[in-house]
Design a protein around this motif. Structure first.
Motif, PDB file in Angstrom:
ATOM      1  N   LEU A   1     -52.713  29.628 -25.678  1.00 14.22           N
ATOM      2  CA  LEU A   1     -54.175  29.645 -25.570  1.00 14.22           C
ATOM      3  C   LEU A   1     -54.775  28.520 -26.407  1.00 14.22           C
ATOM      4  O   LEU A   1     -55.671  27.800 -25.963  1.00 14.22           O
ATOM      5  CB  LEU A   1     -54.728  30.979 -26.064  1.00 14.22           C
ATOM      6  CG  LEU A   1     -54.897  32.094 -25.052  1.00 14.22           C
ATOM      7  CD1 LEU A   1     -55.549  33.289 -25.715  1.00 14.22           C
ATOM      8  CD2 LEU A   1     -55.760  31.635 -23.884  1.00 14.22           C
TER       9      LEU A   1
ATOM     10  N   LEU B   1     -54.177  25.193 -24.743  1.00 11.74           N
ATOM     11  CA  LEU B   1     -55.110  25.018 -23.638  1.00 11.74           C
ATOM     12  C   LEU B   1     -56.480  24.623 -24.168  1.00 11.74           C
ATOM     13  O   LEU B   1     -57.141  23.722 -23.634  1.00 11.74           O
ATOM     14  CB  LEU B   1     -55.219  26.336 -22.872  1.00 11.74           C
ATOM     15  CG  LEU B   1     -55.475  26.263 -21.386  1.00 11.74           C
ATOM     16  CD1 LEU B   1     -54.336  25.539 -20.715  1.00 11.74           C
ATOM     17  CD2 LEU B   1     -55.588  27.660 -20.803  1.00 11.74           C
ATOM     18  N   GLY B   2     -56.908  25.319 -25.231  1.00 11.91           N
ATOM     19  CA  GLY B   2     -58.199  24.993 -25.825  1.00 11.91           C
ATOM     20  C   GLY B   2     -58.229  23.580 -26.368  1.00 11.91           C
ATOM     21  O   GLY B   2     -59.225  22.861 -26.210  1.00 11.91           O
TER      22      GLY B   2
ATOM     23  N   MET C   1     -47.893  33.186 -26.867  1.00 16.06           N
ATOM     24  CA  MET C   1     -49.045  33.193 -25.950  1.00 16.06           C
ATOM     25  C   MET C   1     -50.302  32.702 -26.662  1.00 16.06           C
ATOM     26  O   MET C   1     -51.086  31.945 -26.098  1.00 16.06           O
ATOM     27  CB  MET C   1     -49.302  34.607 -25.426  1.00 16.06           C
ATOM     28  CG  MET C   1     -48.340  35.065 -24.375  1.00 16.06           C
ATOM     29  SD  MET C   1     -48.755  36.768 -23.952  1.00 16.06           S
ATOM     30  CE  MET C   1     -47.153  37.357 -23.450  1.00 16.06           C
TER      31      MET C   1
ATOM     32  N   ALA D   1     -47.588  27.010 -21.313  1.00 14.36           N
ATOM     33  CA  ALA D   1     -48.490  26.445 -20.314  1.00 14.36           C
ATOM     34  C   ALA D   1     -49.301  27.520 -19.612  1.00 14.36           C
ATOM     35  O   ALA D   1     -50.018  27.221 -18.660  1.00 14.36           O
ATOM     36  CB  ALA D   1     -47.686  25.645 -19.285  1.00 14.36           C
ATOM     37  N   ALA D   2     -49.183  28.794 -20.056  1.00 12.66           N
ATOM     38  CA  ALA D   2     -49.934  29.905 -19.470  1.00 12.66           C
ATOM     39  C   ALA D   2     -49.584  30.102 -18.006  1.00 12.66           C
ATOM     40  O   ALA D   2     -50.385  30.630 -17.239  1.00 12.66           O
ATOM     41  CB  ALA D   2     -51.450  29.728 -19.644  1.00 12.66           C
TER      42      ALA D   2
END
Lengths: 218, 218, 218, 218
Positions: free
Chosen positions: C189, C192-193, C185, C163-164
């Motif tokens: 990303l 998220l994108g 990670m 979830a960053a």
């Protein structure tokens, strides 16, 4: 906005002075917060500048309220202006409007659309980040168990918050410091949205143009 | 760019040598920073390569300034080039241009548009991340109370920063290290924007095509 | 894909068995990593299942190489397949393809486009996150100064990475653990994108439709 | 939805009462969790309100199941409703629907599309964040080695999680607390997607309009 109503004329004439006023407010606040060893006279001058700027903001708000002729409905309809009046550290955002006003006077804007969005987002984040770092430093630097002790710590913390990185090596511990921090996180989210949204729409734009120019088999 | 002006010809002919020069600069810097036990002669050779590469960048900047015939307006108009001249660790970004130049010479680009964006973003982030990890390691590894002590720590910290994760188990503590960190955070934001923007526009593209091919009732 | 070449027929027939094989591989790995108190015979059975699954992956890769008739150019052209062969924990991603294959056999896909993207992204992240949590737990739980000591810690750390968010209360400390972390990670990303891109294109779609249906003055 | 089937009529008539019921549930839960020094009678009243609200949710679910005439297929087809029935803290999301219902009754919606998306996303995040902070506080504040000890800590932690910042100065340590945290992280991802997606599509909209109005050479 482009009409000749009294409100529009008032806003056109007060834009640049109020923008300079905001910068004066931010500068006086910065000197007050960071200038620990200043002579009392200098601190008093800064405080006076602060209060004078705030007074001008109040006058501007009053005049616009009167000119609008909206009565009590003005406050909820202009909630952003009301918020900025109560928290004048958010004022420097008006600099964005000043820049626009200056550009408009010199003729048509010279920056392309994407560059303008990037420029405004960058300038707003810079000013808001500076104001936030000052305010958090003021709240935190003398609190017990504080980890933000110098202004450098505060700037470092602000950057890691705005970029949504959040190392957590220095964090606000006071109630007011954390409240300001939540506001900065919201700015970080907005910044992320602005960066991503600009890039996304720029890519779509480029791809649409390339799609037109090249043969469809590409 | 495609015209035959002296500037365009200069840029076309210096693209590949300057790109190799940037890689030489980065390699020499890496050897200098990481090679603690190297004999002095080897370190001197690296320093010489570093300075020679920097000199070539300066010559290229000067020639392009002269060829442009813009006088003092050249510096603000090419602020990115000026910044890269002062901070040559950002130079490896030119490799992106070299790749483009090589591709152009062999004919038309063979990569589709989305793949190209992904490839450039990945390559830029890789090179900038490596340069950033080197620079942060150089600043931090001997500072008092430093948590970044080995180059592995620095790479690990760089990755967590670029992905906007930010664990905070190792963080820069020096002023210069934190300044470089803020630059890497900005790269991370841009990377996030590039990934998200590419995915978003790719989805829109796919959906638009599917919408054309399928019956509207789908 | 829809043609009747030997490759297409091979892929069509091996899709479901290889997908089940990937789940078997993941299950056997999970039992090996988490089953500390298992009798040796059970561990040997799991190891045998692991190796057998890996062998099947190798056979599939070899057959597809032979059928392609590409010679040595096959490896770079199918670099993703090669990577998945070397790191079979990434294999469960094939489940996505299996789901597609099953759907295709039963007729046309029943999920709309946005739901499909969300479903695939969610399933991939779930499987990759589980495999990553297992691998990080295996590397870390017995390392000196480790903070990830239980599988629960590892799952918690994986979620905060994907979830960053990156709290940093538990972090990998070994070299291999951190390498796996960087891979996770990158997945974060991409997630998220995918989330942002889907939402963005869905909004644009809705707005475009609303714009058509409503009067332009809205 | 706009037809006159029994389900549609039931939903239309129960929307506002159930929304108020959700707010009552959240209020009673908040009083129970935060009111450490309340007299037993007041706690019993809150518990009664909690159970009564839950009972109404159950009745509503049952009636809609019966009216749908779908038999056992109702549960997977309305999995979100089922989840909300089991975890009624997610209920306040219905307020969003109540707001829509109130708006619809007064005539056509007065908010533009982008403002509506921003308003709904903000309201949902506010309510879910409050419910999450309460639940995490309840799980954590008396756990051994807990870092979330006051409700203020919990709110601070919730904000840093929703903004994907994740300082890690206070983190949940219990199994249930971490499970709730993962749910909040997913909300944070969705929030990020909503902010970014709205901004991206708004930019595309603005650019498309500007592109129409200005001369193509701009």
């Amino acid at each position: 906005m482009d009409d000749d109503s009294p409100q529009a004329r008032w806003e056109r004439h007060t834009e640049v002075p109020l923008g300079l006023c905001s910068l004066l407010f931010l500068t006086a606040y910065a000197v007050l917060v960071l200038g620990h060893g200043l002579p009392p006279a200098a601190r008093d001058a800064c405080l006076a500048a602060l209060l004078a700027a705030w007074g001008l903001f109040l006058v501007d708000y009053g005049v616009r309220w009167r000119l609008s002729g909206q009565g009590p409905r003005f406050v909820p309809a202009h909630w952003l202006d009301t918020l900025v009046l109560v928290l004048p550290l958010l004022r420097p955002l008006r600099v964005v409007k000043v820049y626009e006003a200056v550009q408009r006077r010199r003729g048509r804007p010279r920056l392309a659309l994407y560059a303008r969005v990037a420029f405004y987002a960058g300038l707003s984040v810079l000013l808001l980040g500076f104001a936030g770092a000052l305010a958090v430093y003021q709240q935190e630097h003398s609190a017990p168990h504080a980890t933000i002790r110098t202004f450098g710590d505060s700037v470092w913390w602000t950057c890691s918050t705005l970029a949504a990185v959040g190392y957590g090596d220095v964090v606000p511990v006071t109630r007011l410091g954390r409240t300001i921090a939540v506001g900065l996180m919201a700015c970080g989210l907005a910044l992320l949205g602005a960066v991503t949204g600009s890039f996304s729409s720029w890519l779509l734009h480029v791809f649409a143009r390339e799609g037109d120019e090249r043969p469809p088999g590409f």
